[in-house]
Structure formats: structure tokens, C-alpha cells
Design a protein around this motif. Structure first.
Motif, PDB file in Angstrom:
ATOM      1  N   SER A  17      37.346  21.840  -4.080  1.00  0.00           N
ATOM      2  CA  SER A  17      36.713  21.058  -3.025  1.00  0.00           C
ATOM      3  C   SER A  17      35.242  21.400  -2.989  1.00  0.00           C
ATOM      4  CB  SER A  17      37.347  21.372  -1.667  1.00  0.00           C
ATOM      5  OG  SER A  17      37.070  22.713  -1.299  1.00  0.00           O
ATOM      6  N   LEU A  18      34.456  20.546  -2.375  1.00  0.00           N
ATOM      7  CA  LEU A  18      33.031  20.810  -2.260  1.00  0.00           C
ATOM      8  C   LEU A  18      32.775  22.090  -1.470  1.00  0.00           C
ATOM      9  CD1 LEU A  18      30.206  19.788  -2.928  1.00  0.00           C
ATOM     10  CD2 LEU A  18      30.278  18.402  -0.846  1.00  0.00           C
ATOM     11  N   GLU A  19      33.665  22.414  -0.531  1.00  0.00           N
ATOM     12  CA  GLU A  19      33.511  23.629   0.273  1.00  0.00           C
ATOM     13  C   GLU A  19      33.556  24.887  -0.592  1.00  0.00           C
ATOM     14  OE1 GLU A  19      35.467  21.073   1.086  1.00  0.00           O
ATOM     15  OE2 GLU A  19      34.141  20.352   2.687  1.00  0.00           O
ATOM     16  N   GLU A  20      34.210  24.811  -1.753  1.00  0.00           N
ATOM     17  CA  GLU A  20      34.324  25.979  -2.627  1.00  0.00           C
ATOM     18  C   GLU A  20      33.117  26.157  -3.539  1.00  0.00           C
ATOM     19  OE1 GLU A  20      38.691  26.612  -4.058  1.00  0.00           O
ATOM     20  OE2 GLU A  20      38.462  24.449  -3.678  1.00  0.00           O
ATOM     21  N   ILE A  21      32.218  25.200  -3.537  1.00  0.00           N
ATOM     22  CA  ILE A  21      31.007  25.294  -4.350  1.00  0.00           C
ATOM     23  C   ILE A  21      29.969  26.138  -3.608  1.00  0.00           C
ATOM     24  CG2 ILE A  21      29.090  23.973  -5.319  1.00  0.00           C
ATOM     25  CD1 ILE A  21      31.715  23.656  -6.848  1.00  0.00           C
ATOM     26  N   ASP A  22      29.343  27.072  -4.328  1.00  0.00           N
ATOM     27  CA  ASP A  22      28.359  27.961  -3.711  1.00  0.00           C
ATOM     28  C   ASP A  22      26.930  27.414  -3.790  1.00  0.00           C
ATOM     29  OD1 ASP A  22      30.213  30.174  -3.119  1.00  0.00           O
ATOM     30  OD2 ASP A  22      30.363  30.317  -5.313  1.00  0.00           O
ATOM     31  N   VAL A  23      26.613  26.736  -4.876  1.00  0.00           N
ATOM     32  CA  VAL A  23      25.256  26.224  -5.096  1.00  0.00           C
ATOM     33  C   VAL A  23      25.341  24.818  -5.676  1.00  0.00           C
ATOM     34  CG1 VAL A  23      23.096  26.527  -6.388  1.00  0.00           C
ATOM     35  CG2 VAL A  23      24.313  28.526  -5.515  1.00  0.00           C
ATOM     36  N   VAL A  24      24.498  23.932  -5.172  1.00  0.00           N
ATOM     37  CA  VAL A  24      24.364  22.592  -5.748  1.00  0.00           C
ATOM     38  C   VAL A  24      23.043  22.556  -6.505  1.00  0.00           C
ATOM     39  CG1 VAL A  24      24.210  20.119  -5.316  1.00  0.00           C
ATOM     40  CG2 VAL A  24      25.705  21.548  -3.890  1.00  0.00           C
ATOM     41  N   ALA A  25      23.115  22.236  -7.789  1.00  0.00           N
ATOM     42  CA  ALA A  25      21.926  22.249  -8.647  1.00  0.00           C
ATOM     43  C   ALA A  25      21.666  20.861  -9.194  1.00  0.00           C
ATOM     44  CB  ALA A  25      22.119  23.234  -9.796  1.00  0.00           C
ATOM     45  N   VAL A  26      20.398  20.608  -9.522  1.00  0.00           N
ATOM     46  CA  VAL A  26      20.018  19.312 -10.074  1.00  0.00           C
ATOM     47  C   VAL A  26      18.817  19.487 -10.989  1.00  0.00           C
ATOM     48  CG1 VAL A  26      18.466  18.742  -8.143  1.00  0.00           C
ATOM     49  CG2 VAL A  26      19.515  16.894  -9.478  1.00  0.00           C
ATOM     50  N   ALA A  27      18.762  18.668 -12.034  1.00  0.00           N
ATOM     51  CA  ALA A  27      17.558  18.600 -12.857  1.00  0.00           C
ATOM     52  C   ALA A  27      16.487  17.905 -12.042  1.00  0.00           C
ATOM     53  CB  ALA A  27      17.847  17.832 -14.142  1.00  0.00           C
ATOM     54  N   ALA A  28      15.465  18.661 -11.627  1.00  0.00           N
ATOM     55  CA  ALA A  28      14.481  18.158 -10.666  1.00  0.00           C
ATOM     56  C   ALA A  28      13.241  17.577 -11.328  1.00  0.00           C
ATOM     57  CB  ALA A  28      14.075  19.279  -9.711  1.00  0.00           C
TER      58      ALA A  28
END
Length: 237
Positions: free
Chosen positions: A53-64
Motif C-alpha cells: 500500500s502507499l502507506e508502506e512507502i517511506d519515500v516518494v521520488a521523481v526525476a525532477a
């Protein structure tokens, strides 16, 4: 640390889930469809197929950035949306560094990530692979292929080209007699794993940001902004 990483800086779209340096799952699409249509379903299906689930994700990363103005806006907006509700930390990763991470396993190899920036320019940064680590030799920048050729000639070492601009640069640089090689096809284009790996470094350095603080790094004015400034300058003449 579980990282959800998004990559939409060029034509291909990718999303990955990683735990530290381990790739759990990755989705990649190079079909030409718009990222506004593909990126969020890709993330949703990726998490579902991993049983996360999204709740289990610690960091959201993106090519900025750098990259396509539209693609970067879509990717950053998607990352903000995913992170905001859970107040999750974000990582805005250099697109060029993310590409270099795919080849970081090499030893003492010069890496030359390149993206087609149009207007006779490329986005580029130079790195050296250190057997699992990266040494950055230049900042991200936009420059002409002629300028890049001059730098690489002075370096006098084989350069491994990676990125969606690699084919363009290979043709132009080999015409000038430079010693360049293309990365293997499966490592040539931007990927979610590279973004996740770059995000891990940012996390280790304490350089994560909030969803509110996440922003694209364009490195150049958009065409619309250039046209607006040209019109204003013409009026003031």
C-alpha cells in the motif's frame, strides 16, 4: 527504506519500487502515450502487484529534471499527490544522475548522460563510475554538442553515452573522432530504478524535501517563456 520512484522526463515512462538498493518491481513503457495517461495507473498497478500500500512507502521520488517541461511537470505533480496525504518525504532526483546510476557498477569508467534539449543543445552531466558509487565531475547543464565535444576531447578517455540523447551524440561525436560507446540497450534509457537509487543517496545525505518543497529543475526557459521574453524585448527596442 521503501522508495516509490517515478520517471517521466522524456518519452519513456517508468515507475519502480525499491527497498534500499534492491529493486522489488519496475514498470517501463516506451509507447509514445502521454505520461498523464500512463504514469499514475503504472504506480497503482505496481504497488498492487507487489502487495504494497502507499502507506508502506517511506519515500516518494521523481526525476525532477532536466528533461521535457511537460513530462517533468506531470512527474512532479504525481509525486506530490502521492506524498501529500501521508506527509511522506520526497526526493527530487537529477534525471542525469539517475541515468548514470544504471552504470555505476563499472570501475573507473567515464559516464556521459545526455538528453536531447533541442535548439542544437543537450542536457548533460559527467560522472565516473566507481564500482557501485558515482563521482560527479560536472553539474547538470545545457550546452551545445560542440562544447561537449571539446570537453570530452580534453578528457582523452572513452566515454559511455547513456540517455535518450545518446544516439544523437554518438553520431555527432564519432564524426569528430571521439572515443565514445553506447550503453547496452537495456540500460540506455531513463528508468525508475535509477531514480530510486539517486533518491537513496539523497536520503542518506539528509536532503529529502516535503511534498510542498518538491519542484522541477528545468535548467532552461520553456519555449513559451522564451517567446514571451522575445516579444517583450522587441517592444522595448
Amino acid at each position: 527504506m521503501k522508495i516509490l520512484a517515478l520517471e517521466s522526463s522524456a518519452v519513456a515512462a517508468s515507475a519502480a519500487v525499491c527497498e534500499d538498493e534492491t529493486l522489488i518491481a519496475q514498470s517501463f513503457q516506451h509507447s509514445g502515450l502521454t505520461h498523464s495517461r500512463t504514469l499514475m495507473p503504472m504506480c497503482r498497478d505496481l504497488l498492487a502487484n507487489c502487495g504494497l500500500s502507499l502507506e508502506e512507502i517511506d519515500v516518494v521520488a521523481v526525476a525532477a529534471g532536466p528533461g521535457s517541461f511537460t513530462g517533468l511537470r506531470i512527474g512532479v505533480a504525481a509525486a506530490k499527490g502521492l506524498a501529500w496525504a501521508g506527509d511522506k518525504p520526497c526526493a527530487g532526483v537529477s534525471t542525469l544522475e539517475a541515468m548514470a546510476w544504471s552504470l555505476a557498477f563499472l570501475r573507473d569508467a567515464d559516464l556521459c548522460p545526455v538528453m536531447d534539449a533541442r535548439r542544437s543543445q543537450v542536457y548533460n552531466a559527467l560522472f565516473t563510475a566507481r564500482g557501485g558509487a558515482l563521482e560527479r565531475r560536472t553539474e547538470d547543464r545545457a550546452l551545445s554538442i560542440e562544447e561537449l565535444a571539446g570537453e570530452l576531447a580534453a578528457r582523452g578517455k572513452t566515454q559511455i553515452l547513456v540517455g535518450d540523447g545518446a544516439g544523437l551524440c554518438y553520431n555527432e561525436l564519432t564524426k569528430r573522432g571521439l572515443d565514445v560507446e553506447l550503453a547496452p540497450p537495456h540500460l540506455l534509457l531513463q528508468s525508475g530504478w535509477g531514480v530510486a537509487r539517486g533518491a537513496l543517496e539523497l536520503a542518506r545525505q539528509g536532503r529529502l524535501v516535503s511534498a510542498a518543497g518538491l519542484a522541477p529543475a528545468y535548467h532552461r526557459l520553456s519555449q513559451a517563456e522564451r517567446e514571451r521574453l522575445a516579444k517583450e524585448n522587441k517592444k522595448n527596442m
